[in-house]
Scaffold this motif. Structure first.
Motif, mmCIF file in Angstrom:
data_model
loop_
_atom_site.group_PDB
_atom_site.id
_atom_site.type_symbol
_atom_site.label_atom_id
_atom_site.label_comp_id
_atom_site.label_asym_id
_atom_site.label_seq_id
_atom_site.Cartn_x
_atom_site.Cartn_y
_atom_site.Cartn_z
ATOM 1 N N LEU A 32 -3.759 1.192 -4.916
ATOM 2 C CA LEU A 32 -2.358 2.025 -4.531
ATOM 3 C C LEU A 32 -2.821 3.058 -3.641
ATOM 4 C CD1 LEU A 32 0.416 2.573 -5.274
ATOM 5 C CD2 LEU A 32 -0.137 4.045 -7.034
ATOM 6 N N PHE A 33 -3.903 3.925 -3.833
ATOM 7 C CA PHE A 33 -4.169 5.046 -2.481
ATOM 8 C C PHE A 33 -4.686 4.523 -1.202
ATOM 9 C CE2 PHE A 33 -5.736 7.535 -6.620
ATOM 10 C CZ PHE A 33 -4.506 8.180 -6.866
ATOM 11 N N ALA A 34 -4.974 3.265 -1.235
ATOM 12 C CA ALA A 34 -5.316 2.761 0.239
ATOM 13 C C ALA A 34 -3.914 2.768 1.162
ATOM 14 C CB ALA A 34 -5.661 1.083 0.107
ATOM 15 N N ALA A 35 -2.690 2.647 0.228
ATOM 16 C CA ALA A 35 -1.593 2.756 1.278
ATOM 17 C C ALA A 35 -1.342 4.118 1.868
ATOM 18 C CB ALA A 35 -0.300 2.396 0.177
ATOM 19 N N GLY A 36 -1.621 5.101 1.228
ATOM 20 C CA GLY A 36 -1.670 6.595 1.715
ATOM 21 C C GLY A 36 -0.278 6.858 2.166
ATOM 22 N N TRP A 37 -0.113 7.348 3.193
ATOM 23 C CA TRP A 37 1.202 7.810 3.755
ATOM 24 C C TRP A 37 2.276 6.686 3.850
ATOM 25 C CZ3 TRP A 37 3.024 12.558 3.448
ATOM 26 C CH2 TRP A 37 2.046 13.545 3.480
ATOM 27 N N GLY A 38 1.762 5.466 4.065
ATOM 28 C CA GLY A 38 2.601 4.396 3.898
ATOM 29 C C GLY A 38 3.585 4.121 3.087
ATOM 30 N N LEU A 39 3.317 4.893 1.645
ATOM 31 C CA LEU A 39 4.281 4.749 0.802
ATOM 32 C C LEU A 39 5.684 5.532 1.081
ATOM 33 C CD1 LEU A 39 2.102 5.349 -2.442
ATOM 34 C CD2 LEU A 39 3.147 3.283 -1.569
ATOM 35 N N LEU A 41 6.787 5.767 4.122
ATOM 36 C CA LEU A 41 7.633 4.858 4.958
ATOM 37 C C LEU A 41 8.230 3.866 4.156
ATOM 38 C CD1 LEU A 41 5.138 4.345 8.020
ATOM 39 C CD2 LEU A 41 7.056 5.860 7.912
ATOM 40 N N VAL A 42 7.559 3.456 3.107
ATOM 41 C CA VAL A 42 8.485 2.381 2.152
ATOM 42 C C VAL A 42 9.674 3.001 1.655
ATOM 43 C CG1 VAL A 42 8.248 1.055 -0.037
ATOM 44 C CG2 VAL A 42 6.315 1.210 1.694
ATOM 45 N N ALA A 43 9.487 4.362 1.074
ATOM 46 C CA ALA A 43 10.681 5.285 0.633
ATOM 47 C C ALA A 43 11.725 5.374 1.689
ATOM 48 C CB ALA A 43 10.106 6.476 -0.004
ATOM 49 N N ALA A 44 11.145 5.614 2.844
ATOM 50 C CA ALA A 44 12.285 6.142 4.016
ATOM 51 C C ALA A 44 13.107 4.834 4.324
ATOM 52 C CB ALA A 44 11.646 6.412 5.084
ATOM 53 N N PHE A 45 12.421 3.768 4.271
ATOM 54 C CA PHE A 45 13.125 2.308 4.595
ATOM 55 C C PHE A 45 14.128 2.128 3.616
ATOM 56 C CE2 PHE A 45 13.671 -2.170 4.049
ATOM 57 C CZ PHE A 45 14.039 -2.556 5.209
ATOM 58 N N HIS A 46 13.812 2.561 2.342
ATOM 59 C CA HIS A 46 14.820 2.240 1.257
ATOM 60 C C HIS A 46 16.160 2.756 1.597
ATOM 61 C CE1 HIS A 46 16.095 1.026 -2.843
ATOM 62 N NE2 HIS A 46 16.543 2.006 -3.135
ATOM 63 N N VAL A 47 16.421 3.547 2.286
ATOM 64 C CA VAL A 47 17.573 4.427 2.803
ATOM 65 C C VAL A 47 18.500 3.149 3.157
ATOM 66 C CG1 VAL A 47 18.726 6.236 4.068
ATOM 67 C CG2 VAL A 47 16.558 6.575 2.981
ATOM 68 N N LEU A 48 18.270 2.406 3.793
ATOM 69 C CA LEU A 48 18.789 1.167 4.552
ATOM 70 C C LEU A 48 19.562 0.657 3.554
ATOM 71 C CD1 LEU A 48 19.838 -0.154 7.019
ATOM 72 C CD2 LEU A 48 17.745 -1.634 7.160
ATOM 73 N N PRO A 49 18.695 -0.216 2.475
ATOM 74 C CA PRO A 49 19.737 -0.901 1.478
ATOM 75 C C PRO A 49 20.442 0.188 0.629
ATOM 76 C CG PRO A 49 17.326 -0.748 0.794
ATOM 77 C CD PRO A 49 17.396 -0.410 2.267
ATOM 78 N N LEU A 50 20.076 1.359 0.585
ATOM 79 C CA LEU A 50 20.890 2.269 -0.048
ATOM 80 C C LEU A 50 22.187 2.579 0.537
ATOM 81 C CD1 LEU A 50 20.549 4.245 -2.695
ATOM 82 C CD2 LEU A 50 20.072 6.142 -1.119
ATOM 83 N N LEU A 241 -0.673 -1.546 1.451
ATOM 84 C CA LEU A 241 -1.742 -1.880 0.336
ATOM 85 C C LEU A 241 -2.806 -2.504 0.733
ATOM 86 C CD1 LEU A 241 0.645 -2.556 -2.559
ATOM 87 C CD2 LEU A 241 -0.628 -0.509 -2.340
ATOM 88 N N GLY A 242 -2.808 -3.324 1.778
ATOM 89 C CA GLY A 242 -3.819 -4.055 2.521
ATOM 90 C C GLY A 242 -3.696 -5.622 2.104
ATOM 91 N N TYR A 243 -2.599 -6.010 1.650
ATOM 92 C CA TYR A 243 -2.428 -7.212 1.255
ATOM 93 C C TYR A 243 -1.324 -7.919 1.725
ATOM 94 C CZ TYR A 243 -5.960 -6.674 -2.517
ATOM 95 O OH TYR A 243 -7.030 -6.400 -3.107
ATOM 96 N N PRO A 244 -1.301 -8.190 3.118
ATOM 97 C CA PRO A 244 -0.080 -8.507 4.094
ATOM 98 C C PRO A 244 0.425 -9.968 3.581
ATOM 99 C CG PRO A 244 -2.059 -8.671 5.364
ATOM 100 C CD PRO A 244 -2.267 -8.024 4.268
ATOM 101 N N VAL A 245 1.753 -9.937 3.351
ATOM 102 C CA VAL A 245 2.197 -11.317 3.007
ATOM 103 C C VAL A 245 3.267 -11.923 4.168
ATOM 104 C CG1 VAL A 245 1.743 -11.033 0.561
ATOM 105 C CG2 VAL A 245 4.003 -10.159 1.657
ATOM 106 N N LEU A 297 3.748 -0.231 -8.896
ATOM 107 C CA LEU A 297 3.476 1.386 -8.781
ATOM 108 C C LEU A 297 3.827 1.946 -7.534
ATOM 109 C CD1 LEU A 297 0.059 1.867 -10.464
ATOM 110 C CD2 LEU A 297 2.380 2.031 -11.378
ATOM 111 N N ALA A 298 3.736 1.065 -6.243
ATOM 112 C CA ALA A 298 4.231 1.726 -5.165
ATOM 113 C C ALA A 298 5.824 1.821 -5.102
ATOM 114 C CB ALA A 298 3.829 0.694 -3.891
ATOM 115 N N LYS A 299 6.324 0.690 -5.605
ATOM 116 C CA LYS A 299 7.864 0.747 -6.000
ATOM 117 C C LYS A 299 8.327 1.805 -6.857
ATOM 118 C CE LYS A 299 10.276 -3.016 -6.166
ATOM 119 N NZ LYS A 299 10.902 -3.353 -4.815
#
Length: 333
Positions: A32-39, A41-50, A241-245, A297-299
């Protein structure tokens, strides 16, 4: 919160802690900590579906209301924050959205009708989204998918579908009026006539809104778009998180994972159930268990990053409304 809610919350918390302990707090936290500030950006992106979810509400307002699409966005933000962070199950959010809209000038029966119908359509869109995931579930890994994973996903979707059908049928038969009449029999000792009249008015408004086919179809389409766009949130989270899909993998995880979470709506925040769902689905896309838990946990971190300011906004707006209401009241000697 009643005793049943406390029991469900305690059970979910125990499952949550148990799953983390089973996989090991160290590996999960390190991922989880590997994501760093990426979390962030994930939160900011959620504004779009909101925004899409708010648009799905606002198309049901009609032209005779003073509220705007921005009011719908604030109401949706507040409602989602309540659903995510407060122990109110999935009931507190819609109630708070109705309150927010009425404070902004919308008639209560229209606000209750709009939120009831939009909540129903969003759940219906979630079922369609889950079915899309199940189609991928069958086509993408038809030969090597464990039967217990297929069963869990199918059961979750079936439970979610059954719940929304029951909710829709209850609306068709006068949900709010029936609830008030039941409450009057249980609690009694007061005059319920005014409340019953208002509840019946809400039922009439709900049924009238369902007859506006174009608005209902638009609301459903926007809700479905919100679910699909939300897939990118999983894709982004796993990337950081370092696991691209692939996009297909992200869609499978989000659609079926949300169906599992939705079926456990009675547990506040679906605590423990969301984590278990991702653990079940992780083998399908080649994720290790610690990455699956880190994704969950990121979500939840995203829920905190948007939900805490949402609750703060809700507190301030409620306080301001109470102040304005007090100023409008006539002074008494």
């Amino acid at each position: 919160m009643n005793r049943a809610a406390w029991i469900l919350l305690s059970a979910g918390a125990a499952l949550f802690v148990g799953l983390l302990a089973w996989q090991g707090f160290g590996p999960v936290s390190a991922t989880l900590f590997a994501a760093g500030w990426g979390l962030v950006l994930v939160a900011a992106f959620h504004v779009l579906p909101l925004v899409l979810d708010a648009a799905a509400i606002s198309v049901l307002f009609g032209h005779d209301e003073d509220v705007t699409a921005r009011d719908a966005l604030y109401a949706r933000w507040a409602g989602e924050s309540v659903n995510s962070l407060l122990p109110a199950g999935q009931i507190g959010g819609p109630v708070m959205m109705v309150r927010q809209l009425t404070q902004r000038g919308m008639r209560m029966r229209r606000a209750a009708a709009a939120i009831t119908v939009s909540t129903t359509l969003q759940a219906l869109a979630q079922i369609v989204f889950a079915v899309l995931g199940l189609v991928l579930f069958g086509a993408y890994a038809a030969h090597d998918t464990p039967s217990d994973l297929r069963l869990a996903a199918s059961v979750a979707t079936a439970v979610l579908a059954a719940l929304i059908v029951l909710f829709w049928l209850a609306q068709r038969r006068g949900l709010f009026g029936r609830l008030l009449r039941f409450a009057s029999k249980v609690f009694g000792k007061r005059d319920w006539s005014v409340l019953m009249t208002r509840a019946d008015a809400v039922d009439v408004a709900v049924q009238a809104l369902y007859r506006q086919r174009r608005a209902v179809l638009a609301s459903f389409a926007l809700s479905l778009a919100g679910w699909i766009v939300g897939t990118a949130e999983v894709w982004l989270a796993l990337y950081f998180l370092g696991y691209p899909v692939s996009w297909v993998d992200a869609l499978l995880l989000e659609s079926v994972g949300q169906a599992i979470r939705g079926a456990a709506f009675a547990i506040p925040g679906s605590l423990g159930i969301q984590e278990g769902g991702y653990l079940l689905l992780a083998p399908l896309v080649g994720l290790p268990p610690d990455a699956a838990l880190a994704l969950s946990l990121a979500k939840r971190a995203r829920e905190m990053l948007l939900g805490v300011p949402g609750l703060l906004y809700l507190h301030l707006s409620e306080r301001n409304w109470q102040r304005r209401r007090a100023m409008r009241l006539p002074a008494t000697d």
